[in-house]
Design a protein around this motif. Structure first.
Motif: not given
Length: 74
Positions: A30-32, A34-40, A60-62
Motif C-alpha cells: 500500500p505504501m508503494i 500511495q507513493a506512485a499515486m502521489e507522484e501522479i 486503490a483496489r484490485y
C-alpha cells in the motif's frame, strides 16, 4: 478470472477518476501504491479545461471479474 488494479483519484471538482492497470503485480504494498499515486498528482499532467483531473487520492483496489466465453472468436 481477470484481475485489474484501479488507482482511484478525486478531481478538483470532486469526481472520481480512475487509472486502470491490467495484469498488475499481486500483493502490492500500500505504501508503494500511495507513493506512485502521489507522484501522479504532483506531476500535474492531466487537466481538462483548466480542471485538475487527479487532485487527491481516493483509494486503490484490485478488481476481479470472471469472464466466460459462450462463443469463441471465429
Amino acid at each position: 478470472m481477470v484481475k485489474k488494479l484501479e488507482l482511484r483519484f478525486k478531481s478538483a471538482e470532486g469526481k472520481t477518476k480512475v487509472i486502470g492497470v491490467d495484469q498488475p503485480v499481486e500483493g502490492l504494498d500500500p505504501m508503494i501504491a500511495q507513493a506512485a499515486m502521489e507522484e501522479i498528482i504532483n506531476q500535474d499532467m492531466f487537466e481538462v479545461e483548466g480542471i485538475k483531473q487527479f487532485a487527491a487520492i481516493k483509494d486503490a483496489r484490485y478488481v476481479t471479474r470472471t469472464v466466460e466465453n459462450i462463443i469463441e472468436e471465429v
